[in-house]
Scaffold this motif. Structure first.
Motif, PDB file in Angstrom:
ATOM      1  N   LEU A  32       6.602 -93.883 -24.138  1.00 13.32           N
ATOM      2  CA  LEU A  32       6.583 -93.299 -22.799  1.00 13.32           C
ATOM      3  C   LEU A  32       7.740 -93.836 -21.959  1.00 13.32           C
ATOM      4  CD1 LEU A  32       2.758 -93.394 -21.978  1.00 13.32           C
ATOM      5  CD2 LEU A  32       4.132 -91.459 -22.731  1.00 13.32           C
ATOM      6  N   LEU A  35      10.848 -92.042 -23.066  1.00 13.24           N
ATOM      7  CA  LEU A  35      10.816 -90.609 -22.756  1.00 13.24           C
ATOM      8  C   LEU A  35      10.913 -90.321 -21.260  1.00 13.24           C
ATOM      9  CD1 LEU A  35      10.852 -89.207 -25.300  1.00 13.24           C
ATOM     10  CD2 LEU A  35       8.372 -89.107 -25.320  1.00 13.24           C
ATOM     11  N   ARG A  36      10.430 -91.207 -20.445  1.00 17.28           N
ATOM     12  CA  ARG A  36      10.513 -90.914 -19.012  1.00 17.28           C
ATOM     13  C   ARG A  36      11.938 -91.116 -18.526  1.00 17.28           C
ATOM     14  NH1 ARG A  36       8.432 -96.320 -15.901  1.00 17.28           N
ATOM     15  NH2 ARG A  36      10.001 -97.575 -16.893  1.00 17.28           N
ATOM     16  N   GLU A  37      12.714 -91.903 -19.251  1.00 14.52           N
ATOM     17  CA  GLU A  37      14.112 -92.095 -18.854  1.00 14.52           C
ATOM     18  C   GLU A  37      15.015 -91.035 -19.463  1.00 14.52           C
ATOM     19  OE1 GLU A  37      15.410 -95.922 -19.934  1.00 14.52           O
ATOM     20  OE2 GLU A  37      13.980 -96.958 -18.637  1.00 14.52           O
ATOM     21  N   ASN A  38      14.649 -90.592 -20.620  1.00 14.41           N
ATOM     22  CA  ASN A  38      15.452 -89.579 -21.287  1.00 14.41           C
ATOM     23  C   ASN A  38      14.530 -88.612 -22.005  1.00 14.41           C
ATOM     24  OD1 ASN A  38      17.205 -87.999 -22.670  1.00 14.41           O
ATOM     25  ND2 ASN A  38      18.104 -89.648 -23.884  1.00 14.41           N
ATOM     26  N   GLY A  39      14.140 -87.585 -21.294  1.00 10.80           N
ATOM     27  CA  GLY A  39      13.176 -86.639 -21.817  1.00 10.80           C
ATOM     28  C   GLY A  39      13.731 -85.750 -22.910  1.00 10.80           C
ATOM     29  N   ARG A  40      15.035 -85.806 -23.121  1.00 15.13           N
ATOM     30  CA  ARG A  40      15.642 -84.938 -24.136  1.00 15.13           C
ATOM     31  C   ARG A  40      16.079 -85.694 -25.368  1.00 15.13           C
ATOM     32  NH1 ARG A  40      16.905 -79.515 -22.967  1.00 15.13           N
ATOM     33  NH2 ARG A  40      18.454 -79.271 -24.598  1.00 15.13           N
ATOM     34  N   ILE A  41      15.722 -86.949 -25.451  1.00 15.49           N
ATOM     35  CA  ILE A  41      16.110 -87.730 -26.619  1.00 15.49           C
ATOM     36  C   ILE A  41      15.463 -87.125 -27.870  1.00 15.49           C
ATOM     37  CG2 ILE A  41      14.170 -89.343 -26.501  1.00 15.49           C
ATOM     38  CD1 ILE A  41      16.093 -91.572 -27.251  1.00 15.49           C
ATOM     39  N   SER A  42      16.177 -87.174 -28.972  1.00 16.65           N
ATOM     40  CA  SER A  42      15.608 -86.644 -30.213  1.00 16.65           C
ATOM     41  C   SER A  42      14.549 -87.607 -30.725  1.00 16.65           C
ATOM     42  CB  SER A  42      16.695 -86.477 -31.267  1.00 16.65           C
ATOM     43  OG  SER A  42      17.096 -87.736 -31.749  1.00 16.65           O
ATOM     44  N   PHE A  73       7.750 -81.975 -19.919  1.00 19.81           N
ATOM     45  CA  PHE A  73       9.110 -82.482 -19.771  1.00 19.81           C
ATOM     46  C   PHE A  73       9.801 -81.638 -18.722  1.00 19.81           C
ATOM     47  CE2 PHE A  73       7.821 -83.776 -23.969  1.00 19.81           C
ATOM     48  CZ  PHE A  73       8.277 -85.083 -24.031  1.00 19.81           C
ATOM     49  N   THR A  74      10.566 -82.297 -17.917  1.00 23.72           N
ATOM     50  CA  THR A  74      11.187 -81.557 -16.830  1.00 23.72           C
ATOM     51  C   THR A  74      12.569 -82.103 -16.513  1.00 23.72           C
ATOM     52  OG1 THR A  74      10.835 -80.741 -14.598  1.00 23.72           O
ATOM     53  CG2 THR A  74      10.229 -83.012 -15.000  1.00 23.72           C
ATOM     54  N   ALA A  75      13.383 -81.239 -15.924  1.00 23.37           N
ATOM     55  CA  ALA A  75      14.715 -81.645 -15.468  1.00 23.37           C
ATOM     56  C   ALA A  75      14.622 -82.015 -14.003  1.00 23.37           C
ATOM     57  CB  ALA A  75      15.705 -80.502 -15.663  1.00 23.37           C
ATOM     58  N   PRO A 166      10.971 -92.060 -12.380  1.00 26.04           N
ATOM     59  CA  PRO A 166      10.458 -90.922 -13.146  1.00 26.04           C
ATOM     60  C   PRO A 166       8.954 -91.009 -13.279  1.00 26.04           C
ATOM     61  CG  PRO A 166      12.290 -91.934 -14.282  1.00 26.04           C
ATOM     62  CD  PRO A 166      11.924 -92.864 -13.163  1.00 26.04           C
TER      63      PRO A 166
ATOM     64  N   ARG B  36      13.446 -76.985 -15.618  1.00 25.05           N
ATOM     65  CA  ARG B  36      12.487 -77.818 -14.905  1.00 25.05           C
ATOM     66  C   ARG B  36      11.085 -77.594 -15.469  1.00 25.05           C
ATOM     67  NH1 ARG B  36      11.048 -74.580  -9.331  1.00 25.05           N
ATOM     68  NH2 ARG B  36      10.394 -72.785 -10.511  1.00 25.05           N
ATOM     69  N   ARG B  72      18.592 -85.902 -14.303  1.00 30.11           N
ATOM     70  CA  ARG B  72      18.115 -86.478 -15.568  1.00 30.11           C
ATOM     71  C   ARG B  72      16.965 -85.621 -16.090  1.00 30.11           C
ATOM     72  NH1 ARG B  72      15.637 -91.969 -13.152  1.00 30.11           N
ATOM     73  NH2 ARG B  72      14.627 -91.021 -11.374  1.00 30.11           N
ATOM     74  N   THR B  74      13.168 -85.962 -17.779  1.00 29.56           N
ATOM     75  CA  THR B  74      12.120 -86.969 -17.800  1.00 29.56           C
ATOM     76  C   THR B  74      10.814 -86.379 -18.303  1.00 29.56           C
ATOM     77  OG1 THR B  74      11.058 -88.680 -16.478  1.00 29.56           O
ATOM     78  CG2 THR B  74      11.342 -86.546 -15.443  1.00 29.56           C
TER      79      THR B  74
END
Lengths: 214, 214
Positions: A32, A35-42, A73-75, A166, B36, B72, B74
DNA sequence: GTTGAAATTAGTACGAA
DNA sequence: TTCGTACTAATTTCAAC
Protein backbone atom coordinates in the motif's frame (compact mmCIF):
# COMPACT_ATOMS: atom_id res chain seq x y z
CA UNK A 1 -19.62 5.88 -8.76
CA UNK A 2 -18.33 8.64 -6.66
CA UNK A 3 -20.39 7.89 -3.62
CA UNK A 4 -18.57 5.96 -0.99
CA UNK A 5 -19.84 2.66 0.19
CA UNK A 6 -20.60 1.03 3.45
CA UNK A 7 -19.90 1.75 7.06
CA UNK A 8 -19.89 4.88 9.14
CA UNK A 9 -16.70 6.00 7.52
CA UNK A 10 -18.06 6.04 4.05
CA UNK A 11 -21.65 4.99 3.73
CA UNK A 12 -24.73 6.34 2.16
CA UNK A 13 -26.76 4.16 4.41
CA UNK A 14 -25.71 0.90 2.86
CA UNK A 15 -24.63 -1.43 5.62
CA UNK A 16 -20.95 -2.08 5.67
CA UNK A 17 -19.19 -5.30 4.89
CA UNK A 18 -19.70 -7.82 7.64
CA UNK A 19 -16.72 -10.08 7.22
CA UNK A 20 -13.38 -8.91 8.43
CA UNK A 21 -11.86 -9.61 5.05
CA UNK A 22 -8.14 -9.70 4.59
CA UNK A 23 -5.94 -9.63 7.60
CA UNK A 24 -3.26 -7.20 6.55
CA UNK A 25 0.32 -8.03 7.36
CA UNK A 26 3.48 -6.00 7.05
CA UNK A 27 3.91 -6.88 3.40
CA UNK A 28 0.41 -5.73 2.57
CA UNK A 29 1.20 -2.44 4.22
CA UNK A 30 4.39 -2.11 2.28
CA UNK A 31 2.48 -2.70 -0.93
CA UNK A 32 0.00 0.00 0.00
CA UNK A 33 2.84 2.35 0.79
CA UNK A 34 4.37 1.89 -2.62
CA UNK A 35 1.08 2.03 -4.46
CA UNK A 36 -0.13 5.22 -2.86
CA UNK A 37 3.03 6.96 -4.01
CA UNK A 38 3.06 5.47 -7.45
CA UNK A 39 -0.25 4.05 -8.50
CA UNK A 40 1.04 3.15 -11.95
CA UNK A 41 4.00 1.06 -10.92
CA UNK A 42 4.10 -2.33 -12.59
CA UNK A 43 3.45 -5.35 -10.42
CA UNK A 44 6.91 -6.62 -11.29
CA UNK A 45 8.57 -3.47 -9.99
CA UNK A 46 6.25 -3.53 -7.01
CA UNK A 47 7.35 -7.05 -6.20
CA UNK A 48 10.95 -6.00 -6.31
CA UNK A 49 10.47 -2.97 -4.10
CA UNK A 50 8.52 -4.99 -1.57
CA UNK A 51 10.87 -7.93 -1.68
CA UNK A 52 8.57 -10.73 -2.81
CA UNK A 53 8.22 -12.71 -5.99
CA UNK A 54 6.21 -11.51 -8.92
CA UNK A 55 3.63 -14.21 -8.45
CA UNK A 56 3.09 -13.29 -4.83
CA UNK A 57 2.85 -9.66 -5.72
CA UNK A 58 0.12 -10.43 -8.23
CA UNK A 59 -1.76 -12.49 -5.67
CA UNK A 60 -1.57 -9.88 -2.95
CA UNK A 61 -2.24 -7.04 -5.31
CA UNK A 62 -5.39 -8.71 -6.52
CA UNK A 63 -6.47 -9.60 -3.01
CA UNK A 64 -6.11 -6.01 -1.84
CA UNK A 65 -8.08 -4.83 -4.81
CA UNK A 66 -10.79 -7.46 -4.55
CA UNK A 67 -11.14 -6.95 -0.84
CA UNK A 68 -11.65 -3.25 -1.21
CA UNK A 69 -8.61 -2.22 0.77
CA UNK A 70 -7.54 -0.50 -2.40
CA UNK A 71 -10.63 1.31 -3.54
CA UNK A 72 -9.34 2.65 -6.82
CA UNK A 73 -6.41 4.16 -8.61
CA UNK A 74 -6.57 7.74 -9.57
CA UNK A 75 -4.56 10.55 -11.12
CA UNK A 76 -4.00 13.60 -8.99
CA UNK A 77 -4.73 16.56 -11.17
CA UNK A 78 -3.53 20.09 -10.57
CA UNK A 79 -6.92 21.74 -10.42
CA UNK A 80 -5.44 25.19 -10.97
CA UNK A 81 -3.90 24.06 -14.21
CA UNK A 82 -7.15 22.39 -15.07
CA UNK A 83 -9.04 25.63 -14.72
CA UNK A 84 -10.47 25.42 -11.23
CA UNK A 85 -8.36 27.88 -9.34
CA UNK A 86 -10.62 28.55 -6.38
CA UNK A 87 -11.24 26.08 -3.59
CA UNK A 88 -13.73 26.72 -0.82
CA UNK A 89 -15.11 24.94 2.18
CA UNK A 90 -18.79 25.25 2.87
CA UNK A 91 -20.01 24.30 6.30
CA UNK A 92 -23.61 23.28 6.14
CA UNK A 93 -26.29 23.06 8.76
CA UNK A 94 -28.77 20.43 7.71
CA UNK A 95 -32.37 20.36 8.67
CA UNK A 96 -33.04 17.44 10.90
CA UNK A 97 -34.45 14.38 9.18
CA UNK A 98 -33.66 15.70 5.77
CA UNK A 99 -30.33 13.98 5.54
CA UNK A 100 -31.41 11.64 2.84
CA UNK A 101 -32.50 14.48 0.65
CA UNK A 102 -29.32 16.35 1.40
CA UNK A 103 -27.22 13.41 0.29
CA UNK A 104 -29.27 12.97 -2.82
CA UNK A 105 -28.86 16.57 -3.80
CA UNK A 106 -25.13 16.46 -3.20
CA UNK A 107 -24.82 13.54 -5.55
CA UNK A 108 -26.20 15.85 -8.21
CA UNK A 109 -23.48 18.42 -7.71
CA UNK A 110 -20.35 17.30 -9.53
CA UNK A 111 -18.40 20.37 -8.48
CA UNK A 112 -18.34 19.02 -4.94
CA UNK A 113 -15.12 17.18 -4.41
CA UNK A 114 -15.59 16.10 -0.85
CA UNK A 115 -18.37 15.98 1.72
CA UNK A 116 -18.13 14.79 5.28
CA UNK A 117 -20.62 14.71 8.12
CA UNK A 118 -19.05 16.19 11.19
CA UNK A 119 -19.62 16.75 14.86
CA UNK A 120 -19.43 20.27 16.19
CA UNK A 121 -21.14 23.47 15.28
CA UNK A 122 -22.06 22.49 11.77
CA UNK A 123 -23.39 19.25 10.38
CA UNK A 124 -21.40 18.80 7.23
CA UNK A 125 -18.43 20.21 5.45
CA UNK A 126 -18.19 20.23 1.70
CA UNK A 127 -15.23 21.19 -0.42
CA UNK A 128 -15.79 22.69 -3.84
CA UNK A 129 -13.48 23.71 -6.64
CA UNK A 130 -14.57 26.44 -8.97
CA UNK A 131 -13.18 28.69 -11.65
CA UNK A 132 -13.56 31.86 -9.65
CA UNK A 133 -14.96 33.37 -6.48
CA UNK A 134 -18.16 34.41 -8.14
CA UNK A 135 -18.84 30.82 -9.09
CA UNK A 136 -18.50 29.77 -5.47
CA UNK A 137 -20.91 32.46 -4.47
CA UNK A 138 -23.35 31.37 -7.12
CA UNK A 139 -23.09 27.76 -6.08
CA UNK A 140 -23.69 28.50 -2.43
CA UNK A 141 -26.46 31.02 -2.78
CA UNK A 142 -28.26 29.60 -5.78
CA UNK A 143 -27.81 25.89 -5.63
CA UNK A 144 -26.98 24.92 -2.08
CA UNK A 145 -29.36 27.42 -0.56
CA UNK A 146 -32.17 26.14 -2.70
CA UNK A 147 -31.95 22.71 -1.17
CA UNK A 148 -34.68 22.54 1.47
CA UNK A 149 -32.50 20.30 3.58
CA UNK A 150 -29.94 23.06 3.91
CA UNK A 151 -30.74 25.34 6.77
CA UNK A 152 -27.63 27.49 6.74
CA UNK A 153 -24.17 27.64 5.26
CA UNK A 154 -20.88 29.21 6.09
CA UNK A 155 -18.17 29.53 3.47
CA UNK A 156 -14.44 29.96 3.85
CA UNK A 157 -11.90 30.07 1.08
CA UNK A 158 -8.76 28.06 0.89
CA UNK A 159 -5.78 30.31 0.41
CA UNK A 160 -3.17 27.62 0.18
CA UNK A 161 -3.08 23.86 0.36
CA UNK A 162 -0.03 23.18 2.42
CA UNK A 163 0.01 19.46 2.08
CA UNK A 164 -2.03 16.63 0.76
CA UNK A 165 -0.82 13.15 1.35
CA UNK A 166 -2.06 10.43 -0.95
CA UNK A 167 -3.18 8.28 1.87
CA UNK A 168 -2.14 8.02 5.43
CA UNK A 169 -1.31 4.55 6.70
CA UNK A 170 -0.66 3.29 10.20
CA UNK A 171 2.96 2.77 9.27
CA UNK A 172 3.24 6.53 8.88
CA UNK A 173 2.51 7.00 12.54
CA UNK A 174 5.35 7.10 14.95
CA UNK A 175 5.38 3.94 17.04
CA UNK A 176 2.62 4.63 19.49
CA UNK A 177 4.23 5.33 22.84
CA UNK A 178 3.41 2.53 25.21
CA UNK A 179 -0.07 3.28 26.61
CA UNK A 180 1.39 5.23 29.45
CA UNK A 181 -0.61 6.01 32.52
CA UNK A 182 -0.31 9.78 32.78
CA UNK A 183 1.34 10.82 36.07
CA UNK A 184 -1.19 13.40 37.10
CA UNK A 185 -2.04 16.07 34.63
CA UNK A 186 -3.36 15.61 31.10
CA UNK A 187 -5.91 12.88 31.70
CA UNK A 188 -7.01 10.81 28.71
CA UNK A 189 -10.27 11.90 27.13
CA UNK A 190 -13.36 10.86 29.05
CA UNK A 191 -14.52 7.59 27.58
CA UNK A 192 -18.08 8.68 27.02
CA UNK A 193 -17.39 12.08 25.56
CA UNK A 194 -20.02 12.72 22.87
CA UNK A 195 -17.48 13.24 20.10
CA UNK A 196 -18.43 16.86 20.02
CA UNK A 197 -16.24 19.82 19.49
CA UNK A 198 -13.00 19.60 21.42
CA UNK A 199 -11.30 22.85 22.06
CA UNK A 200 -7.83 23.60 23.12
CA UNK A 201 -6.36 26.98 23.91
CA UNK A 202 -2.70 27.50 24.65
CA UNK A 203 -2.00 27.36 28.37
CA UNK A 204 -2.83 30.49 30.31
CA UNK A 205 -3.69 32.17 27.08
CA UNK A 206 -6.76 34.37 26.89
CA UNK A 207 -9.15 33.45 24.17
CA UNK A 208 -9.50 37.00 23.00
CA UNK A 209 -8.20 38.08 19.62
CA UNK A 210 -8.39 34.72 17.98
CA UNK A 211 -9.12 36.13 14.60
CA UNK A 212 -6.75 37.10 11.90
CA UNK A 213 -6.01 36.56 8.29
CA UNK A 214 -2.90 35.14 6.77
CA UNK B 1 7.62 14.58 -1.13
CA UNK B 2 4.22 15.20 0.22
CA UNK B 3 4.49 18.95 0.34
CA UNK B 4 2.83 20.69 -2.49
CA UNK B 5 4.74 22.96 -4.75
CA UNK B 6 4.35 26.40 -6.15
CA UNK B 7 1.68 28.99 -6.31
CA UNK B 8 -0.97 30.15 -3.89
CA UNK B 9 -2.89 27.00 -4.39
CA UNK B 10 -0.15 24.74 -3.31
CA UNK B 11 3.02 26.45 -2.29
CA UNK B 12 5.32 26.33 0.65
CA UNK B 13 6.67 29.64 -0.40
CA UNK B 14 8.35 28.39 -3.53
CA UNK B 15 7.39 30.66 -6.39
CA UNK B 16 5.05 29.04 -8.83
CA UNK B 17 5.82 28.10 -12.41
CA UNK B 18 6.04 31.19 -14.53
CA UNK B 19 5.18 29.88 -17.94
CA UNK B 20 1.63 29.09 -18.77
CA UNK B 21 2.63 25.60 -19.75
CA UNK B 22 0.26 23.43 -21.71
CA UNK B 23 -2.86 24.90 -23.09
CA UNK B 24 -5.39 22.21 -22.33
CA UNK B 25 -7.92 21.33 -24.97
CA UNK B 26 -10.96 19.11 -24.88
CA UNK B 27 -8.93 15.98 -25.49
CA UNK B 28 -6.62 16.75 -22.62
CA UNK B 29 -9.64 17.09 -20.40
CA UNK B 30 -11.02 13.81 -21.60
CA UNK B 31 -7.72 12.17 -20.79
CA UNK B 32 -7.81 13.61 -17.29
CA UNK B 33 -11.35 12.40 -16.86
CA UNK B 34 -10.43 8.86 -17.72
CA UNK B 35 -7.24 8.88 -15.71
CA UNK B 36 -8.78 10.16 -12.51
CA UNK B 37 -11.24 7.28 -12.62
CA UNK B 38 -8.73 4.67 -13.55
CA UNK B 39 -5.19 5.70 -12.92
CA UNK B 40 -3.85 2.33 -14.03
CA UNK B 41 -5.40 2.17 -17.45
CA UNK B 42 -2.91 1.47 -20.21
CA UNK B 43 -2.14 4.23 -22.63
CA UNK B 44 -3.43 2.07 -25.42
CA UNK B 45 -6.82 1.69 -23.76
CA UNK B 46 -6.79 5.34 -22.87
CA UNK B 47 -6.25 6.24 -26.51
CA UNK B 48 -9.22 4.14 -27.49
CA UNK B 49 -11.52 5.62 -24.88
CA UNK B 50 -10.52 9.14 -25.81
CA UNK B 51 -10.67 8.50 -29.52
CA UNK B 52 -7.13 9.29 -30.58
CA UNK B 53 -4.24 7.20 -31.77
CA UNK B 54 -1.90 5.50 -29.36
CA UNK B 55 1.02 7.66 -30.36
CA UNK B 56 -0.95 10.82 -29.67
CA UNK B 57 -2.08 9.40 -26.41
CA UNK B 58 1.51 8.76 -25.39
CA UNK B 59 2.51 12.26 -26.37
CA UNK B 60 -0.32 13.93 -24.53
CA UNK B 61 -0.01 11.67 -21.55
CA UNK B 62 3.66 12.52 -21.20
CA UNK B 63 3.01 16.19 -21.73
CA UNK B 64 0.38 16.27 -19.00
CA UNK B 65 2.71 14.48 -16.66
CA UNK B 66 5.79 16.56 -17.47
CA UNK B 67 3.85 19.77 -17.26
CA UNK B 68 2.55 18.96 -13.81
CA UNK B 69 -1.10 18.93 -14.76
CA UNK B 70 -1.05 15.37 -13.54
CA UNK B 71 0.82 15.55 -10.29
CA UNK B 72 0.98 11.86 -9.50
CA UNK B 73 -0.88 8.61 -9.59
CA UNK B 74 -2.04 7.14 -6.36
CA UNK B 75 -4.00 4.27 -4.90
CA UNK B 76 -7.00 5.18 -2.81
CA UNK B 77 -6.79 3.08 0.29
CA UNK B 78 -9.69 2.29 2.60
CA UNK B 79 -8.25 3.78 5.74
CA UNK B 80 -10.66 1.90 7.96
CA UNK B 81 -9.49 -1.40 6.53
CA UNK B 82 -5.94 -0.19 6.89
CA UNK B 83 -6.42 0.39 10.59
CA UNK B 84 -7.15 4.10 10.79
CA UNK B 85 -10.83 4.20 11.60
CA UNK B 86 -11.10 7.70 13.00
CA UNK B 87 -10.93 10.85 10.96
CA UNK B 88 -10.92 14.29 12.52
CA UNK B 89 -10.65 17.88 11.41
CA UNK B 90 -8.57 20.22 13.51
CA UNK B 91 -9.03 23.92 12.99
CA UNK B 92 -5.92 25.74 13.99
CA UNK B 93 -5.27 29.33 14.95
CA UNK B 94 -1.70 30.17 14.08
CA UNK B 95 0.34 32.77 15.81
CA UNK B 96 1.10 35.60 13.44
CA UNK B 97 4.48 35.43 11.74
CA UNK B 98 5.06 31.87 12.79
CA UNK B 99 3.67 30.35 9.64
CA UNK B 100 6.97 29.08 8.47
CA UNK B 101 7.50 27.17 11.68
CA UNK B 102 3.95 25.89 11.54
CA UNK B 103 4.49 24.49 8.07
CA UNK B 104 7.77 22.94 9.08
CA UNK B 105 6.22 21.19 12.03
CA UNK B 106 3.34 19.91 9.95
CA UNK B 107 5.76 18.32 7.55
CA UNK B 108 6.98 16.29 10.49
CA UNK B 109 3.56 14.87 11.21
CA UNK B 110 2.85 12.01 8.82
CA UNK B 111 -0.54 11.35 10.32
CA UNK B 112 -1.77 14.59 8.79
CA UNK B 113 -3.41 13.82 5.51
CA UNK B 114 -4.39 17.29 4.47
CA UNK B 115 -3.73 20.84 5.54
CA UNK B 116 -5.15 24.01 4.05
CA UNK B 117 -4.84 27.65 4.99
CA UNK B 118 -8.27 29.20 5.11
CA UNK B 119 -10.02 32.49 5.52
CA UNK B 120 -12.56 32.83 8.27
CA UNK B 121 -12.47 32.27 11.98
CA UNK B 122 -9.51 29.93 11.95
CA UNK B 123 -6.29 30.05 10.04
CA UNK B 124 -5.83 26.47 8.96
CA UNK B 125 -7.69 23.22 8.77
CA UNK B 126 -5.92 19.91 9.04
CA UNK B 127 -7.37 16.46 8.55
CA UNK B 128 -5.93 13.55 10.45
CA UNK B 129 -6.59 9.83 10.41
CA UNK B 130 -5.95 7.87 13.56
CA UNK B 131 -6.64 4.46 14.98
CA UNK B 132 -8.96 5.72 17.70
CA UNK B 133 -10.36 8.78 19.37
CA UNK B 134 -7.75 8.75 22.09
CA UNK B 135 -5.04 8.98 19.49
CA UNK B 136 -6.64 12.09 18.05
CA UNK B 137 -6.78 13.59 21.47
CA UNK B 138 -3.16 12.76 22.09
CA UNK B 139 -2.12 14.22 18.77
CA UNK B 140 -3.96 17.47 19.35
CA UNK B 141 -3.05 18.03 22.97
CA UNK B 142 0.45 16.66 22.98
CA UNK B 143 1.89 17.29 19.57
CA UNK B 144 -0.08 20.09 17.98
CA UNK B 145 -0.40 22.05 21.16
CA UNK B 146 3.31 21.85 21.76
CA UNK B 147 4.02 23.73 18.56
CA UNK B 148 4.65 27.34 19.56
CA UNK B 149 3.12 28.53 16.32
CA UNK B 150 -0.19 26.99 17.31
CA UNK B 151 -2.22 29.36 19.38
CA UNK B 152 -5.43 27.39 19.60
CA UNK B 153 -7.19 24.41 18.09
CA UNK B 154 -10.70 23.19 17.64
CA UNK B 155 -11.39 19.58 16.77
CA UNK B 156 -14.42 18.00 15.17
CA UNK B 157 -14.81 14.36 14.23
CA UNK B 158 -15.94 13.07 10.91
CA UNK B 159 -18.88 10.77 11.32
CA UNK B 160 -19.28 9.83 7.71
CA UNK B 161 -17.61 10.67 4.45
CA UNK B 162 -20.48 11.05 2.09
CA UNK B 163 -18.51 11.49 -1.05
CA UNK B 164 -14.99 11.93 -2.25
CA UNK B 165 -14.42 12.51 -5.90
CA UNK B 166 -11.03 11.71 -7.33
CA UNK B 167 -10.66 15.07 -8.88
CA UNK B 168 -13.12 17.64 -9.98
CA UNK B 169 -12.63 19.01 -13.45
CA UNK B 170 -14.28 21.89 -15.23
CA UNK B 171 -16.08 19.43 -17.44
CA UNK B 172 -17.94 18.23 -14.38
CA UNK B 173 -19.53 21.59 -13.98
CA UNK B 174 -22.77 22.29 -15.64
CA UNK B 175 -22.28 24.60 -18.59
CA UNK B 176 -21.88 27.95 -16.90
CA UNK B 177 -25.01 29.92 -17.54
CA UNK B 178 -24.11 32.87 -19.73
CA UNK B 179 -22.80 35.60 -17.45
CA UNK B 180 -26.20 36.97 -16.90
CA UNK B 181 -26.79 40.47 -15.55
CA UNK B 182 -29.02 39.83 -12.53
CA UNK B 183 -32.39 41.54 -12.91
CA UNK B 184 -32.47 43.20 -9.54
CA UNK B 185 -31.98 40.98 -6.56
CA UNK B 186 -29.09 38.64 -5.88
CA UNK B 187 -26.21 40.90 -6.85
CA UNK B 188 -22.89 39.30 -7.61
CA UNK B 189 -20.42 39.32 -4.73
CA UNK B 190 -18.73 42.67 -4.18
CA UNK B 191 -15.49 42.62 -6.07
CA UNK B 192 -13.36 43.75 -3.19
CA UNK B 193 -14.79 41.44 -0.56
CA UNK B 194 -11.88 40.27 1.61
CA UNK B 195 -12.48 36.60 0.96
CA UNK B 196 -13.61 36.29 4.51
CA UNK B 197 -16.31 34.19 5.95
CA UNK B 198 -19.46 34.25 3.90
CA UNK B 199 -22.58 33.35 5.72
CA UNK B 200 -25.95 32.41 4.45
CA UNK B 201 -29.02 31.72 6.48
CA UNK B 202 -32.23 30.47 4.97
CA UNK B 203 -34.54 33.36 4.14
CA UNK B 204 -36.48 34.78 7.07
CA UNK B 205 -35.09 32.08 9.26
CA UNK B 206 -33.90 32.91 12.72
CA UNK B 207 -30.39 31.90 13.48
CA UNK B 208 -31.32 30.36 16.76
CA UNK B 209 -30.96 26.63 17.31
CA UNK B 210 -28.36 26.05 14.69
CA UNK B 211 -26.77 23.23 16.56
CA UNK B 212 -27.50 19.58 16.39
CA UNK B 213 -25.90 16.28 15.81
CA UNK B 214 -26.59 13.80 13.12
C1' DG C 1 -1.44 13.29 -35.94
C1' DT C 2 -1.63 8.53 -37.64
C1' DT C 3 -0.53 3.74 -38.72
C1' DG C 4 2.05 -0.55 -38.44
C1' DA C 5 5.81 -3.07 -37.35
C1' DA C 6 9.63 -4.73 -33.63
C1' DA C 7 11.15 -4.99 -28.89
C1' DT C 8 9.97 -5.07 -24.42
C1' DT C 9 7.13 -5.92 -20.68
C1' DA C 10 3.04 -7.53 -18.40
C1' DG C 11 -0.08 -11.16 -16.96
C1' DT C 12 -1.00 -16.20 -16.37
C1' DA C 13 -0.34 -21.02 -15.46
C1' DC C 14 2.13 -24.50 -13.65
C1' DG C 15 5.13 -27.51 -10.82
C1' DA C 16 8.34 -27.50 -6.93
C1' DA C 17 9.89 -26.13 -2.55
C1' DT D 1 1.58 -19.79 0.75
C1' DT D 2 5.45 -18.55 -1.80
C1' DC D 3 8.70 -19.04 -5.45
C1' DG D 4 10.64 -19.81 -10.12
C1' DT D 5 10.01 -20.64 -14.75
C1' DA D 6 7.91 -20.84 -19.15
C1' DC D 7 4.24 -19.39 -22.13
C1' DT D 8 0.91 -16.12 -24.09
C1' DA D 9 -0.99 -11.71 -24.61
C1' DA D 10 -0.55 -6.98 -24.33
C1' DT D 11 1.83 -2.67 -24.14
C1' DT D 12 5.34 0.59 -25.38
C1' DT D 13 8.66 2.24 -28.54
C1' DC D 14 10.14 3.59 -32.92
C1' DA D 15 9.89 3.85 -37.57
C1' DA D 16 7.77 5.68 -41.87
C1' DC D 17 3.72 7.88 -43.75
Amino acid sequence: MTEMSGGPSSGTGVPGRIGIGLQLDAIHMKILEVLRENGRISVAALAERVGISRASAYTRFEALRADGVIKRFTAEVDHVRAGLGITALVFVTVRQQMWKQFRAQLAQMPEVEYCAITTGQHDAMIQVRMADVAAVHALVTERLASIPAVKATETVFILDEVLKRPYVLPSDHRPRQAPRRPPAADPPPPAGVPLGKMRFVGAAEGRADMRRQT
